[in-house]
Design an enzyme around this catalytic site. Structure first.
Site, PDB file in Angstrom:
ATOM      1  N   ASP A 259      42.291  15.506  13.443  1.00 22.63           N
ATOM      2  CA  ASP A 259      42.015  14.224  12.797  1.00 22.63           C
ATOM      3  C   ASP A 259      41.036  13.459  13.693  1.00 22.63           C
ATOM      4  OD1 ASP A 259      42.067  12.089  11.034  1.00 22.63           O
ATOM      5  OD2 ASP A 259      44.235  12.136  10.803  1.00 22.63           O
ATOM      6  N   TYR A 260      40.634  12.301  13.250  1.00 16.01           N
ATOM      7  CA  TYR A 260      39.568  11.514  13.880  1.00 16.01           C
ATOM      8  C   TYR A 260      39.928  11.180  15.325  1.00 16.01           C
ATOM      9  CZ  TYR A 260      35.656   8.139  13.380  1.00 16.01           C
ATOM     10  OH  TYR A 260      34.470   7.448  13.480  1.00 16.01           O
TER      11      TYR A 260
END
Length: 752
Positions: A259-260
């Protein structure tokens, strides 16, 4: 360039392989994490990017692809990704709303339409479906979730994967699904986003794993790991769950992305410095590093020197690191091969970009989805609105709203394309509207600023509240009926939007109370992104509809339900609490040792300030609940036999349902199971299957269910490595009915 992933891998240097693991933003989207600005053009020219997300047009994606191919010695292509959570240009109702349709064909159709639009913009992979089961309305990302139940969520996951990918993910108009967020992201402590989850392994496999299992079985091409830690190990470093369970147990062969800035955030989790956390993430099976560029920065030295860090307990030789790099890079290349990009790097990137506005076909589907997602919770005979001359006071801050009804995480959508409830009702034959906002969405200035973090969607009316309420009350007194559209702002739900008190904001509660005092019939439509505690509103209203944030056709879809142009058929995918503090909650809660107070009523599991009885454990409106404009009469459940024997036996269970009203309708017959005596405490009722019956007035339909041993099984586990599914011979109770609370019991037995 070779179209063979193994041959391409063999021709690459270590640095080129590491570049394939680098997943960067296009610079056209928004930042949600801790990443710094990245010189994307420089990375493309050096062949050090594997994929890009957030590209907003086919033309810009094609230009990036040309640059990447020129910068790679072997012509290794990029793939392009985007957040397509509930539609692309055509924004559909929120996932929590779509799950309330209980209509897997509709959900698959919306996913397929979103895939076509995304592919037309040059997208190859979408970060969807989000399949995190959530039982805590405080958690903002329940807006993106399919709700509280693993069975419904599993069916939702499979439908989304089928819709996005079709039979061939490389075919025109198809995109790769990305199951997220693996795993238990929907179970954070205190409902706070990004917080960690501490739960029994059996609970993880029974509640949170089924939608991921279903998505993998449906052929999902990729998955994303979650920000949270599970039982004190962050998911970006959780080798036993990612490599062990997801890949080893389920046989998942696709791509796993971070994820980011998720790899970078392992340092904040306390797992060591950049080198140590990168080694752990790669070893855990995280193939691509999103935004942070930690793989790009740390892996060259690790591949040369290895790591031996006593403080963090991370030890890998240089050869082991190189082998992990090869493993991850090969998965990236195989993913690109599956997408057809090794054979044709410009797949989906040719031609001019499509029009930005939703098509007529998309709007028609979005309107149908908005109506199919709106749950009728209460109706004291005031809905549907009567035909003929009728004056309605249309009030509330969301009655004529575009900016918020589109819902959170609608990144390619345009709020200007949203059609409001006022627009949906205007022009209906015989209906006259008197409009007044009546209240602001929220009253705290600091909260207004927070809700406008991605652009102005909350614009407070500067007038005193008393003046606004007086205007709405005056409109109500001139009308035959009042329709109040209330709820949450777009960013009141979604990522990083947890709430201590998941209820209707105070200004809107005061408006509803004032309207109720007028004595006019009051219809309340709640447009929100999470299950809300609505006890006060339900008591004041003559009719109550949970309409959620409905997307670009939110207004017409809801208007179709209010006017009877469409029949309400939705059922709650998550219970609505009776009180904001009644969280988390679920129909599947396990029984305790104090179900009966005996002589001492005080010593009973429950809430001191919530009345005993229905609703104590499953909320004001339970999971699976929803009304229609007709009434259904359920017969007694029947079984062809009451006893099963052994692993291969089958029983057939049926129930007849009659439409006893004068309108057509859809009844969702739900089958729950209780296992009263087992080797561990089991849920009071667990959803196992359902059937949707479309019945004309006076028509009787039959819902039939097959019962087998697989339906009786449940997981046991002392850790992620030893999940096993067991069943216990003996007595079972089947519950058949219209929701998790109002069901009839049928006793069966199953012998070994």
């Amino acid at each position: 360039m070779t179209a063979d992933p193994e041959g391409l891998l063999a021709a690459m240097t270590v640095e080129e392989k590491i570049g394939q693991l680098n997943l960067l933003p296009a610079g056209e989207g928004m930042a949600t994490g801790a990443g710094d600005a990245t010189p994307l053009a420089e990375r493309l020219d050096a062949g050090l990017v594997g994929a890009v997300f957030g590209v907003k047009s086919r033309e810009s994606a094609r230009a990036m692809q040309e640059r990447a191919l020129a910068g790679s010695r072997h012509g290794a292509p990029l793939y392009f990704a985007e957040d397509v959570i509930h539609g692309h240009r055509t924004v559909f109702p929120l996932p929590i709303a779509l799950a309330c349709s209980w209509d897997m064909a509709l959900i698959e159709e919306t996913a397929a339409h979103a895939a076509r639009e995304a592919a037309e913009d040059g997208v190859h992979q979408v970060y969807a479906p989000m399949v995190d089961v959530s039982r805590d309305p405080r958690w903002g990302r329940v807006a993106e979730s399919p709700g509280e139940d693993p069975t419904l969520a599993a069916l939702y996951a499979a439908a989304c994967v089928r819709g996005l990918q079709g039979a061939d993910v490389a075919a025109e108009g198809r995109v790769a699904a990305c199951l997220k967020h693996f795993i238990a992201y929907g179970a954070p402590q205190s409902g706070r986003d990004y917080d960690n989850a501490s739960l029994g392994w059996a609970e993880l496999f029974e509640v949170h794993a089924p939608p991921f299992r279903a998505g993998v079985e449906a052929g999902a091409a990729s998955a994303m790991v979650a920000f949270n830690a599970v039982n004190r190990t962050p998911m970006h470093a959780h080798a036993p769950l990612v490599e062990g369970w997801l890949r080893g147990r389920l046989g998942f062969e696709g791509l796993v992305v971070s994820d980011y800035t998720g790899v970078r955030e392992l340092q904040a989790h306390g797992l060591g410095d950049r080198a140590a956390t990168v080694a752990r993430a790669l070893h855990a099976g995280v193939d691509m590093d999103m935004v942070g560029e930690d793989y790009l920065a740390a892996l060259p030295a690790l591949a040369r020197d290895g790591i031996d860090c006593a403080e963090s307990g991370v030890r890998f030789t240089a050869a082991e690191i190189v082998a992990l790099i090869d493993r991850a890079c090969l998965r990236v290349l195989r993913f690109k091969q599956r997408l057809g990009l090794l054979a044709d790097p410009f797949r989906s990137l040719r031609g001019e970009g499509p029009p930005r506005a939703p098509s007529a076909t998309g709007r028609a589907l979005a309107r149908r989805a908005a109506g199919a997602s709106a749950v009728l919770l209460k109706n004291d005979g005031v809905l549907p609105l009567r035909s003929g001359p009728l004056t309605a006071a249309l009030v509330g801050p969301l009655a004529d709203d575009r900016a918020n009804l589109i819902g959170t995480w609608s990144v390619a959508g345009d709020a200007a394309q949203v059609r409001t409830l006022r627009e949906g009702l205007e022009g209906r034959e015989g209906l006259t509207l008197i409009c007044a906002p009546g209240a602001n969405l929220v009253e705290e200035p600091w909260l207004v600023d927070r809700l406008n973090c991605h652009g102005p969607t909350v614009r407070p009316d500067p007038r005193p509240e008393a003046e606004m309420i007086a205007e709405a009350v005056a409109a109500a007194r001139l009308a035959d009926i009042v329709i109040a559209a209330v709820g949450e702002a777009k960013e009141h739900a979604g990522e990083a939007s947890s709430r201590l008190s998941p209820d209707l904001p105070a200004p809107q509660r005061r408006l509803i109370a004032a309207l109720a005092k007028t004595g006019r019939p009051l219809v309340v439509a709640v447009c929100a992104g999470r299950p809300l505690a609505l006890a006060e509103v339900a008591e004041a209203a003559d009719a109550l509809v949970m309409a959620w944030h409905g997307g670009v056709e939110a207004g017409p879809g809801l208007a179709d339900i209010l006017t009877g142009a469409a029949e309400p058929s939705a059922r709650l995918a998550a219970a609505l609490p009776a009180h904001p503090g009644q969280t988390p909650l679920s129909h599947a809660a396990e029984p305790t040792g104090r179900p009966n107070p005996g002589r001492f009523r005080k010593f009973l599991t429950g809430w001191l300030d919530l009345p005993d009885g229905p609703g104590q454990t499953d909320g004001l409106y339970p999971f699976g609940f929803g009304l229609a404009y007709t009434t259904f009469r359920h017969g007694a459940p029947q079984a062809d036999r009451r006893e099963g024997l052994g692993e291969e036996d089958r029983l057939a269970v049926r129930i007849d349902v009659t439409n006893a009203g004068d309108r057509p309708g859809v009844e969702t017959v739900q089958l729950y199971l209780s296992d009263p005596v087992a080797r561990s405490t089991r849920p009071a009722r667990a959803l196992k299957a359902f059937r949707r019956l479309s019945l004309a007035p006076g028509e009787t339909g039959r819902a039939t269910f097959e019962i087998d041993v697989e339906m009786l099984r449940y997981p046991l586990a002392d850790g992620p490595e030893d999940e096993r599914r067991v069943w216990d011979p003996g007595a079972f109770t089947l519950w058949l009915g219209p929701n998790s609370r109002d069901a009839q019991a049928l006793e069966i037995a199953w012998r070994a």
